[in-house]
Design an enzyme around this catalytic site. Structure first.
Site, PDB file in Angstrom:
ATOM      1  N   HIS A 228      54.264 -49.873 137.585  1.00 22.07           N
ATOM      2  CA  HIS A 228      55.095 -50.034 138.788  1.00 22.07           C
ATOM      3  C   HIS A 228      54.397 -50.969 139.780  1.00 22.07           C
ATOM      4  O   HIS A 228      53.173 -50.914 139.941  1.00 22.07           O
ATOM      5  CB  HIS A 228      55.369 -48.670 139.435  1.00 22.07           C
ATOM      6  CG  HIS A 228      56.480 -48.743 140.443  1.00 22.07           C
ATOM      7  ND1 HIS A 228      56.292 -49.252 141.704  1.00 22.07           N
ATOM      8  CD2 HIS A 228      57.783 -48.397 140.363  1.00 22.07           C
ATOM      9  CE1 HIS A 228      57.444 -49.222 142.359  1.00 22.07           C
ATOM     10  NE2 HIS A 228      58.368 -48.701 141.564  1.00 22.07           N
TER      11      HIS A 228
ATOM     12  N   ASN B 111      63.065 -42.118 140.288  1.00 17.80           N
ATOM     13  CA  ASN B 111      61.638 -42.249 140.596  1.00 17.80           C
ATOM     14  C   ASN B 111      61.426 -41.700 142.012  1.00 17.80           C
ATOM     15  O   ASN B 111      61.735 -42.375 142.993  1.00 17.80           O
ATOM     16  CB  ASN B 111      61.233 -43.731 140.507  1.00 17.80           C
ATOM     17  CG  ASN B 111      59.786 -43.957 140.914  1.00 17.80           C
ATOM     18  OD1 ASN B 111      59.015 -43.000 141.064  1.00 17.80           O
ATOM     19  ND2 ASN B 111      59.415 -45.215 141.092  1.00 17.80           N
ATOM     20  N   TRP B 112      60.915 -40.494 142.077  1.00 18.21           N
ATOM     21  CA  TRP B 112      60.785 -39.835 143.391  1.00 18.21           C
ATOM     22  C   TRP B 112      59.593 -40.349 144.206  1.00 18.21           C
ATOM     23  O   TRP B 112      59.452 -40.012 145.371  1.00 18.21           O
ATOM     24  CB  TRP B 112      60.701 -38.316 143.209  1.00 18.21           C
ATOM     25  CG  TRP B 112      62.051 -37.671 143.153  1.00 18.21           C
ATOM     26  CD1 TRP B 112      63.232 -38.283 142.846  1.00 18.21           C
ATOM     27  CD2 TRP B 112      62.377 -36.306 143.430  1.00 18.21           C
ATOM     28  NE1 TRP B 112      64.262 -37.376 142.906  1.00 18.21           N
ATOM     29  CE2 TRP B 112      63.767 -36.167 143.255  1.00 18.21           C
ATOM     30  CE3 TRP B 112      61.626 -35.180 143.787  1.00 18.21           C
ATOM     31  CZ2 TRP B 112      64.425 -34.954 143.446  1.00 18.21           C
ATOM     32  CZ3 TRP B 112      62.288 -33.967 143.973  1.00 18.21           C
ATOM     33  CH2 TRP B 112      63.673 -33.852 143.807  1.00 18.21           C
ATOM     34  N   LYS B 113      58.709 -41.110 143.574  1.00 12.79           N
ATOM     35  CA  LYS B 113      57.521 -41.629 144.278  1.00 12.79           C
ATOM     36  C   LYS B 113      56.806 -40.479 144.997  1.00 12.79           C
ATOM     37  O   LYS B 113      56.772 -39.370 144.493  1.00 12.79           O
ATOM     38  CB  LYS B 113      57.923 -42.754 145.230  1.00 12.79           C
ATOM     39  CG  LYS B 113      58.767 -43.825 144.535  1.00 12.79           C
ATOM     40  CD  LYS B 113      58.945 -45.053 145.353  1.00 12.79           C
ATOM     41  CE  LYS B 113      59.803 -46.059 144.575  1.00 12.79           C
ATOM     42  NZ  LYS B 113      59.904 -47.344 145.217  1.00 12.79           N
TER      43      LYS B 113
ATOM     44  N   GLY C  16      64.832 -44.464 146.242  1.00 15.99           N
ATOM     45  CA  GLY C  16      65.396 -43.775 147.404  1.00 15.99           C
ATOM     46  C   GLY C  16      66.688 -43.010 147.136  1.00 15.99           C
ATOM     47  O   GLY C  16      66.842 -41.867 147.577  1.00 15.99           O
TER      48      GLY C  16
ATOM     49  N   GLU D 281      62.157 -54.922 137.958  1.00 18.83           N
ATOM     50  CA  GLU D 281      62.249 -54.557 139.370  1.00 18.83           C
ATOM     51  C   GLU D 281      61.684 -55.687 140.238  1.00 18.83           C
ATOM     52  O   GLU D 281      60.456 -55.755 140.439  1.00 18.83           O
ATOM     53  CB  GLU D 281      61.439 -53.292 139.646  1.00 18.83           C
ATOM     54  CG  GLU D 281      61.905 -52.070 138.904  1.00 18.83           C
ATOM     55  CD  GLU D 281      61.479 -50.792 139.615  1.00 18.83           C
ATOM     56  OE1 GLU D 281      62.353 -49.982 139.930  1.00 18.83           O
ATOM     57  OE2 GLU D 281      60.281 -50.608 139.869  1.00 18.83           O
TER      58      GLU D 281
ATOM     59  N   SER E 167      66.638 -50.925 144.997  1.00 21.91           N
ATOM     60  CA  SER E 167      67.745 -50.669 145.924  1.00 21.91           C
ATOM     61  C   SER E 167      69.071 -50.297 145.262  1.00 21.91           C
ATOM     62  O   SER E 167      70.143 -50.548 145.811  1.00 21.91           O
ATOM     63  CB  SER E 167      67.963 -51.868 146.852  1.00 21.91           C
ATOM     64  OG  SER E 167      66.843 -52.018 147.703  1.00 21.91           O
TER      65      SER E 167
HETATM   66  P1  PGA Z   1      64.270 -48.147 145.325  1.00 22.78           P
HETATM   67  O1  PGA Z   1      62.979 -48.028 144.389  1.00 22.78           O
HETATM   68  O2  PGA Z   1      65.455 -47.723 144.509  1.00 22.78           O
HETATM   69  O3  PGA Z   1      63.997 -47.207 146.479  1.00 22.78           O
HETATM   70  O4  PGA Z   1      64.381 -49.563 145.751  1.00 22.78           O
HETATM   71  C1  PGA Z   1      63.017 -48.366 143.041  1.00 22.78           C
HETATM   72  C2  PGA Z   1      61.649 -48.300 142.415  1.00 22.78           C
HETATM   73  O5  PGA Z   1      60.665 -48.678 143.073  1.00 22.78           O
HETATM   74  O6  PGA Z   1      61.502 -47.856 141.268  1.00 22.78           O
END
Ligand code: PGA
Length: 250
Positions: free
Chosen positions: A99, A10-12, A233, A169, A211
């Site tokens: 999300h 998930n590159w956001k 991330g 999540e 994370s």
């Molecule tokens: P993260 O994000 O791995 O940076 O904690 C996960 C997500 O929000 O899908």
């Protein structure tokens, strides 16, 4: 059942055109290892979705979007919006729905339910995110919250449920480097799985997100009901993403 593991990036709001190289490196790695029992998907910002498709031979990688607008399934006078039909047009296979970063901006269960309906109508596969915040976790309300999020939006019929994957999540784990303890996660995944079997008579693939990285991925190998990961991330750099896959299997 669910032998296939999912590694979903998930590159956001990250990634410029030059960063697409990271996807092609992952693609090369996947071609090299010739492993067919897992699914690798990159959920990119809209700006990169079409480019990724046209630039690379991404046979081993699926493309996904992170959101779409709920005003209309196809098109309409909605400035700045992207419809599910436009994602379909880009040959997107997956879409993230629900999300916590969008729920925090006002996305309700009703909106999420409509999005699920639209995505199913257009035959996109859904990654449905659920999870509690820190206060709810500390008050031992996690399961109640997640159960309610699922109950409010999930369709009942098996044909639709087959196209849905659930990503648990915990909000307090996203981007913080903190992940729940193994015992807690094992227990939690069992509870969700039992709930789905009991109330929906169906076993839906369950992912973990929050994370996840190469340093903690080994911890998840023993979570029986966990069928994969939604990775923020650590999915932005090919090396980190490939390390996660390598360490999970070795
Ligand atoms: P993260 O994000 O791995 O940076 O904690 C996960 C997500 O929000 O899908």
């Amino acid at each position: 059942m669910h032998s296939k593991k999912h590694f979903i990036a998930n590159w956001k709001m990250n990634g410029l055109i030059k960063d697409l190289n990271h996807i092609s490196r992952v693609s090369d790695y996947l071609k090299k290892i010739k492993k067919n029992d897992f699914n690798c998907t990159f959920c990119l910002p809209y700006t990169l979705l079409g480019l990724a498709k046209s630039r690379f031979d991404l046979k081993k990688i699926n493309l996904g979007a992170q959101n779409f607008s709920v005003q209309d399934i196809n098109s309409g006078p909605y400035t700045g919006s992207i419809s599910i039909n436009m994602l379909k047009d880009l040959k997107c296979k997956y879409v993230i729905i629900g999300h916590s970063e969008l729920r925090a901006k006002g996305e309700t269960n009703l909106i999420i339910k409509t999005k699920i309906k639209y995505a199913l109508e257009k035959n996109l596969k859904i990654i449905l995110c659920v999870g509690e915040n820190l206060m709810q976790y500390k008050a031992n309300k996690s399961f109640q919250i997640v159960k309610n999020q699922l109950k409010s939006v999930l369709p009942k019929n098996k044909k639709d449920l087959r196209n849905i994957t659930i990503a648990y999540e915990p909000i307090w784990s996203i981007g913080t480097g903190i992940i729940p303890h193994n015992k807690y996660l094992n227990n939690f995944f069992n509870k969700i799985s039992n709930y789905l079997k009991k109330d929906f008579k169906f076993s839906i693939s369950l992912l973990y997100g929050g994370s996840v990285g190469s340093k903690n991925i080994k911890q998840f190998v023993n979570i029986n009901k966990c069928n994969g990961f939604l990775i923020g991330g650590a999915s932005l750099r090919s090396k980190n993403f490939i390390d996660i896959i390598k360490k999970y299997y070795n």
